[in-house]
Design an enzyme around this catalytic site. Structure first.
Site, PDB file in Angstrom:
ATOM      1  N   THR A 125     -43.252 -55.945  11.112  1.00 24.81           N
ATOM      2  CA  THR A 125     -43.540 -56.453  12.506  1.00 24.81           C
ATOM      3  C   THR A 125     -42.230 -57.565  13.531  1.00 24.81           C
ATOM      4  O   THR A 125     -42.153 -58.588  12.378  1.00 24.81           O
ATOM      5  CB  THR A 125     -44.778 -56.400  13.423  1.00 24.81           C
ATOM      6  OG1 THR A 125     -44.446 -57.076  14.389  1.00 24.81           O
ATOM      7  CG2 THR A 125     -45.956 -57.833  13.133  1.00 24.81           C
ATOM      8  N   ASP A 126     -41.793 -57.158  14.313  1.00 21.27           N
ATOM      9  CA  ASP A 126     -41.102 -58.685  14.961  1.00 21.27           C
ATOM     10  C   ASP A 126     -41.916 -59.496  15.526  1.00 21.27           C
ATOM     11  O   ASP A 126     -41.159 -60.066  15.839  1.00 21.27           O
ATOM     12  CB  ASP A 126     -40.571 -58.056  16.219  1.00 21.27           C
ATOM     13  CG  ASP A 126     -40.959 -56.832  17.507  1.00 21.27           C
ATOM     14  OD1 ASP A 126     -41.753 -57.142  17.138  1.00 21.27           O
ATOM     15  OD2 ASP A 126     -40.177 -56.992  18.598  1.00 21.27           O
ATOM     16  N   GLU A 127     -43.052 -59.128  15.707  1.00 19.02           N
ATOM     17  CA  GLU A 127     -44.095 -60.063  16.346  1.00 19.02           C
ATOM     18  C   GLU A 127     -43.955 -61.587  15.578  1.00 19.02           C
ATOM     19  O   GLU A 127     -44.690 -62.523  16.424  1.00 19.02           O
ATOM     20  CB  GLU A 127     -45.081 -59.602  16.162  1.00 19.02           C
ATOM     21  CG  GLU A 127     -45.838 -58.069  17.374  1.00 19.02           C
ATOM     22  CD  GLU A 127     -47.184 -58.584  18.279  1.00 19.02           C
ATOM     23  OE1 GLU A 127     -47.414 -59.706  17.793  1.00 19.02           O
ATOM     24  OE2 GLU A 127     -47.469 -57.567  18.854  1.00 19.02           O
ATOM     25  N   TYR A 150     -53.165 -61.716  14.970  1.00 17.76           N
ATOM     26  CA  TYR A 150     -53.016 -60.681  14.412  1.00 17.76           C
ATOM     27  C   TYR A 150     -51.360 -60.881  13.949  1.00 17.76           C
ATOM     28  O   TYR A 150     -51.009 -60.981  12.003  1.00 17.76           O
ATOM     29  CB  TYR A 150     -52.450 -59.714  15.193  1.00 17.76           C
ATOM     30  CG  TYR A 150     -51.814 -58.441  14.663  1.00 17.76           C
ATOM     31  CD1 TYR A 150     -51.778 -57.395  13.658  1.00 17.76           C
ATOM     32  CD2 TYR A 150     -49.956 -57.953  14.997  1.00 17.76           C
ATOM     33  CE1 TYR A 150     -50.832 -56.355  13.393  1.00 17.76           C
ATOM     34  CE2 TYR A 150     -49.195 -57.335  15.044  1.00 17.76           C
ATOM     35  CZ  TYR A 150     -49.991 -56.771  14.113  1.00 17.76           C
ATOM     36  OH  TYR A 150     -48.333 -55.171  14.130  1.00 17.76           O
ATOM     37  N   LYS A 154     -49.442 -61.379   9.821  1.00 17.38           N
ATOM     38  CA  LYS A 154     -48.712 -60.559   8.749  1.00 17.38           C
ATOM     39  C   LYS A 154     -47.687 -61.146   8.928  1.00 17.38           C
ATOM     40  O   LYS A 154     -47.100 -60.805   7.555  1.00 17.38           O
ATOM     41  CB  LYS A 154     -48.046 -59.899  10.435  1.00 17.38           C
ATOM     42  CG  LYS A 154     -49.286 -58.016  11.013  1.00 17.38           C
ATOM     43  CD  LYS A 154     -49.041 -57.799  10.220  1.00 17.38           C
ATOM     44  CE  LYS A 154     -48.179 -56.502   9.528  1.00 17.38           C
ATOM     45  NZ  LYS A 154     -48.500 -55.368   8.449  1.00 17.38           N
TER      46      LYS A 154
HETATM   47  P1  NAD Z   1     -52.973 -48.183  13.381  1.00 18.59           P
HETATM   48  O1  NAD Z   1     -54.001 -49.372  13.636  1.00 18.59           O
HETATM   49  O2  NAD Z   1     -52.809 -47.135  13.767  1.00 18.59           O
HETATM   50  O3  NAD Z   1     -53.665 -47.594  12.037  1.00 18.59           O
HETATM   51  C1  NAD Z   1     -53.912 -49.216  11.059  1.00 18.59           C
HETATM   52  C2  NAD Z   1     -54.640 -47.334   9.661  1.00 18.59           C
HETATM   53  O4  NAD Z   1     -55.232 -48.197   8.587  1.00 18.59           O
HETATM   54  C3  NAD Z   1     -55.863 -47.140  10.011  1.00 18.59           C
HETATM   55  O5  NAD Z   1     -55.323 -45.562   9.863  1.00 18.59           O
HETATM   56  C4  NAD Z   1     -57.262 -48.062   9.764  1.00 18.59           C
HETATM   57  O6  NAD Z   1     -57.925 -47.097   8.756  1.00 18.59           O
HETATM   58  C5  NAD Z   1     -56.497 -48.273   8.243  1.00 18.59           C
HETATM   59  N1  NAD Z   1     -57.094 -49.336   7.868  1.00 18.59           N
HETATM   60  C6  NAD Z   1     -57.428 -50.606   8.000  1.00 18.59           C
HETATM   61  N2  NAD Z   1     -57.714 -51.799   8.006  1.00 18.59           N
HETATM   62  C7  NAD Z   1     -58.188 -50.814   6.285  1.00 18.59           C
HETATM   63  C8  NAD Z   1     -58.306 -51.537   4.828  1.00 18.59           C
HETATM   64  N3  NAD Z   1     -59.091 -52.973   5.351  1.00 18.59           N
HETATM   65  N4  NAD Z   1     -58.288 -50.652   4.191  1.00 18.59           N
HETATM   66  C9  NAD Z   1     -58.064 -49.820   4.411  1.00 18.59           C
HETATM   67  N5  NAD Z   1     -57.130 -49.147   5.183  1.00 18.59           N
HETATM   68  C10 NAD Z   1     -56.926 -50.184   6.325  1.00 18.59           C
HETATM   69  O7  NAD Z   1     -51.301 -49.050  12.872  1.00 18.59           O
HETATM   70  P2  NAD Z   1     -50.487 -48.656  13.269  1.00 18.59           P
HETATM   71  O8  NAD Z   1     -49.501 -49.142  14.462  1.00 18.59           O
HETATM   72  O9  NAD Z   1     -50.084 -47.418  13.021  1.00 18.59           O
HETATM   73  O10 NAD Z   1     -49.159 -49.894  12.545  1.00 18.59           O
HETATM   74  C11 NAD Z   1     -49.449 -49.700  10.827  1.00 18.59           C
HETATM   75  C12 NAD Z   1     -49.011 -50.629  10.337  1.00 18.59           C
HETATM   76  O11 NAD Z   1     -47.688 -50.782  11.036  1.00 18.59           O
HETATM   77  C13 NAD Z   1     -48.964 -52.036  11.008  1.00 18.59           C
HETATM   78  O12 NAD Z   1     -49.732 -52.668   8.833  1.00 18.59           O
HETATM   79  C14 NAD Z   1     -48.490 -52.706  11.744  1.00 18.59           C
HETATM   80  O13 NAD Z   1     -49.002 -54.171  12.254  1.00 18.59           O
HETATM   81  C15 NAD Z   1     -47.204 -52.031  11.663  1.00 18.59           C
HETATM   82  N6  NAD Z   1     -46.816 -51.789  12.314  1.00 18.59           N
HETATM   83  C16 NAD Z   1     -47.180 -51.176  13.884  1.00 18.59           C
HETATM   84  C17 NAD Z   1     -47.080 -51.109  14.932  1.00 18.59           C
HETATM   85  C18 NAD Z   1     -46.501 -50.561  16.172  1.00 18.59           C
HETATM   86  O14 NAD Z   1     -46.419 -51.115  17.351  1.00 18.59           O
HETATM   87  N7  NAD Z   1     -48.148 -49.766  16.289  1.00 18.59           N
HETATM   88  C19 NAD Z   1     -45.028 -52.289  14.987  1.00 18.59           C
HETATM   89  C20 NAD Z   1     -43.972 -52.951  13.778  1.00 18.59           C
HETATM   90  C21 NAD Z   1     -45.460 -52.859  13.000  1.00 18.59           C
HETATM   91  O1  DAU Z   2     -44.332 -55.576  18.565  1.00 16.48           O
HETATM   92  C1  DAU Z   2     -44.576 -54.824  17.420  1.00 16.48           C
HETATM   93  C2  DAU Z   2     -46.162 -54.488  17.971  1.00 16.48           C
HETATM   94  O2  DAU Z   2     -46.340 -54.129  18.415  1.00 16.48           O
HETATM   95  C3  DAU Z   2     -46.709 -54.111  16.467  1.00 16.48           C
HETATM   96  O3  DAU Z   2     -46.770 -55.516  15.735  1.00 16.48           O
HETATM   97  C4  DAU Z   2     -48.287 -54.396  16.480  1.00 16.48           C
HETATM   98  O4  DAU Z   2     -48.771 -54.038  15.564  1.00 16.48           O
HETATM   99  C5  DAU Z   2     -48.700 -53.597  17.901  1.00 16.48           C
HETATM  100  O5  DAU Z   2     -50.003 -53.134  18.873  1.00 16.48           O
HETATM  101  C6  DAU Z   2     -47.586 -53.975  19.502  1.00 16.48           C
HETATM  102  O6  DAU Z   2     -48.058 -55.192  19.246  1.00 16.48           O
HETATM  103  P1  DAU Z   2     -47.783 -55.300  21.451  1.00 16.48           P
HETATM  104  O7  DAU Z   2     -48.769 -56.243  21.982  1.00 16.48           O
HETATM  105  O8  DAU Z   2     -46.538 -56.108  21.813  1.00 16.48           O
HETATM  106  O9  DAU Z   2     -48.160 -54.485  21.994  1.00 16.48           O
HETATM  107  P2  DAU Z   2     -49.189 -53.622  23.030  1.00 16.48           P
HETATM  108  O10 DAU Z   2     -49.279 -52.457  22.983  1.00 16.48           O
HETATM  109  O11 DAU Z   2     -50.572 -53.972  22.712  1.00 16.48           O
HETATM  110  O12 DAU Z   2     -48.572 -54.579  23.733  1.00 16.48           O
HETATM  111  C7  DAU Z   2     -47.793 -54.427  24.657  1.00 16.48           C
HETATM  112  C8  DAU Z   2     -47.596 -55.100  25.885  1.00 16.48           C
HETATM  113  O13 DAU Z   2     -47.756 -54.931  27.221  1.00 16.48           O
HETATM  114  C9  DAU Z   2     -47.489 -56.863  25.481  1.00 16.48           C
HETATM  115  O14 DAU Z   2     -46.600 -57.250  25.591  1.00 16.48           O
HETATM  116  C10 DAU Z   2     -49.428 -56.626  25.952  1.00 16.48           C
HETATM  117  C11 DAU Z   2     -48.729 -55.466  27.348  1.00 16.48           C
HETATM  118  N1  DAU Z   2     -50.383 -55.253  27.581  1.00 16.48           N
HETATM  119  C12 DAU Z   2     -50.843 -54.297  26.639  1.00 16.48           C
HETATM  120  C13 DAU Z   2     -52.261 -53.919  26.963  1.00 16.48           C
HETATM  121  C14 DAU Z   2     -52.989 -53.084  26.010  1.00 16.48           C
HETATM  122  C15 DAU Z   2     -50.772 -55.111  28.865  1.00 16.48           C
HETATM  123  O15 DAU Z   2     -50.246 -55.260  29.420  1.00 16.48           O
HETATM  124  N2  DAU Z   2     -51.747 -54.612  29.521  1.00 16.48           N
HETATM  125  C16 DAU Z   2     -52.538 -54.075  28.346  1.00 16.48           C
HETATM  126  O16 DAU Z   2     -53.958 -52.920  28.785  1.00 16.48           O
END
Ligand code: NAD
Ligand code: DAU
Length: 342
Positions: A125-127, A150, A154
């Site tokens: 992630t970019d985080e 988190y 990562k």
């Molecule tokens: P998600 O929370 O929707 O899905 C996570 C999945 O992992 C689920 O199916 C869960 O059951 C499984 N899981 C969790 N813990 C586990 C464990 N201990 N063993 C086996 N399975 C397990 O997540 P997502 O949003 O699809 O993100 C997937 C990946 O991409 C993550 O690694 C996250 O860090 C990365 N990522 C997410 C975003 C985003 O915006 N959502 C952006 C950049 C990177």
């Molecule tokens: O940047 C990549 C990341 O994006 C991934 O690595 C993470 O898995 C994914 O959860 C996401 O993280 P963020 O914290 O950026 O996403 P989130 O959707 O939780 O929040 C996006 C922005 O919105 C953040 O600045 C927090 C704000 N927010 C979020 C929620 C859930 C609100 O203002 N209100 C809310 O209720």
């Protein structure tokens, strides 16, 4: 090709499985997923009956489950999505992020040493770069500066993956994507939560002033980038993956309200997220120049399509907004708001 996809029942992992099975008729896929609150077999319903698809329920922190997946399936490509992926939950329970995201990743790498695949992609992630001041943007060599449990977990897992690449000659790639959105996203993240609340006409909780900036990437673009890296990525490298779009949260929320035909009076500013990163910004030239991949989905189209998906799948939304979700909602929003008001 034999893909082991960890976390394949989650939001991005399931989209990746759908992408692979629709584009690669020869591919076989094994999903290894613990089915936590975020994992959902409904996300895989369209591929579940494909002969080339298999599912193993298992925790990546369980050595037996992990070794079984490698022993029996012998993947040549591992795409590692499984993680505790939500920042707010990592603030409520930091240990879960560390154990799954760091220790679980180490177990997978150990199994990969025993049965080396051709490629191990760690989806990050970019985080990990932390908050970036204007006008800078982080390239792949930028220092890691995570702000919350988190992103720290990562960043830790990124470094462990790269270390296994160097020390044990494992062919690893680390990808760092920006904020994803699209169908099947669990309604704890900004876009699906705001859509669900807007459709229900309940308040949309914006943290702090809502001027935090995020770069939005459609999940299909993310998956096509990962699939491109399977063919053209260089082992040992890190690749940023972004949507070339930066928007303040308030702007995203306003667009959702507009597309849902709801009033802006539904916006409710709530106490800020602790340690909240103000701005994410990456340079994404490396993947674009090396592989030719570019994001294709325009945000306006992607957002409209995503809203339509949630409108057309009320049963999916209802099934994930169960007791566990309501408990989380209470802890993250209601109690936090009450505490802040004294
Ligand atoms: P998600 O929370 O929707 O899905 C996570 C999945 O992992 C689920 O199916 C869960 O059951 C499984 N899981 C969790 N813990 C586990 C464990 N201990 N063993 C086996 N399975 C397990 O997540 P997502 O949003 O699809 O993100 C997937 C990946 O991409 C993550 O690694 C996250 O860090 C990365 N990522 C997410 C975003 C985003 O915006 N959502 C952006 C950049 C990177
Ligand atoms: O940047 C990549 C990341 O994006 C991934 O690595 C993470 O898995 C994914 O959860 C996401 O993280 P963020 O914290 O950026 O996403 P989130 O959707 O939780 O929040 C996006 C922005 O919105 C953040 O600045 C927090 C704000 N927010 C979020 C929620 C859930 C609100 O203002 N209100 C809310 O209720």
């Amino acid at each position: 090709m034999r893909f082991l996809v960890t976390g394949g029942a989650g939001f991005i992992g399931s989209a990746f499985v759908r992408t692979v099975l629709s584009r690669d008729p020869e591919a076989e896929v094994l999903v290894l997923d613990a089915l936590t609150y975020a994992g959902n077999m409904q996300n895989l319903a369209t591929v579940a009956h494909a002969p080339s698809f298999r599912f193993q329920k298992g925790d990546i922190r369980d050595p037996q489950a992990v070794h079984r997946a490698f022993d029996l399936f012998r993947p040549n490509t591992v795409v590692h999505f499984a993680a505790e992926s939500h920042v707010d939950r990592s603030i409520l329970a930091p240990g879960d992020s560390v154990s799954t995201n760091v220790q679980g990743t180490v177990l997978l790498l150990e199994a990969a040493r025993d049965h080396p695949p051709d490629l191990f992609i760690h989806v990050s992630t970019d985080e990990v770069y932390g908050s970036i001041d204007e006008p800078c943007s982080a390239d792949e060599s930028f220092p890691l500066h995570p702000s919350n449990p988190y992103s720290a977990s990562k960043a830790g897992s990124d470094l462990v993956v790269l270390a296994y690449g160097r020390t044990f000659s494992l062919p690893v790639i680390v990808t760092r994507a920006s904020n994803n959105y699209g169908p099947y996203q669990f309604p704890e993240k900004l876009i699906p939560l705001m859509i669900a609340n807007a459709l229900e006409r309940i308040p949309l909780p914006v943290y702090g002033d809502g001027r935090q900036v995020r770069d939005w990437l459609h999940v299909d673009d993310h998956c096509s980038a990962l699939r491109t890296l399977v063919d053209r990525g260089r082992p040992g490298q890190v690749y940023n993956i972004g949507g070339r779009l930066a928007l303040p949260n308030l702007e995203v929320v306003r667009r959702i309200l507009h597309l849902c035909d709801r009033p802006e009076s539904l916006i409710q500013h709530v106490p800020d997220r602790p340690g909240h990163d103000r701005r994410y910004a990456m340079s994404t030239g490396k993947i674009e120049v090396e592989t030719g991949w570019v994001p294709r989905v325009a945000f306006e189209d992607g957002l409209r399509h995503t809203i339509r998906w949630y409108l057309e799948h009320p049963e999916w939304v209802a099934s994930v907004r169960t007791g566990e979700y309501l408990d989380y909602y209470e802890r993250n929003y209601v109690r936090r708001g009450e505490a802040a008001c004294g």
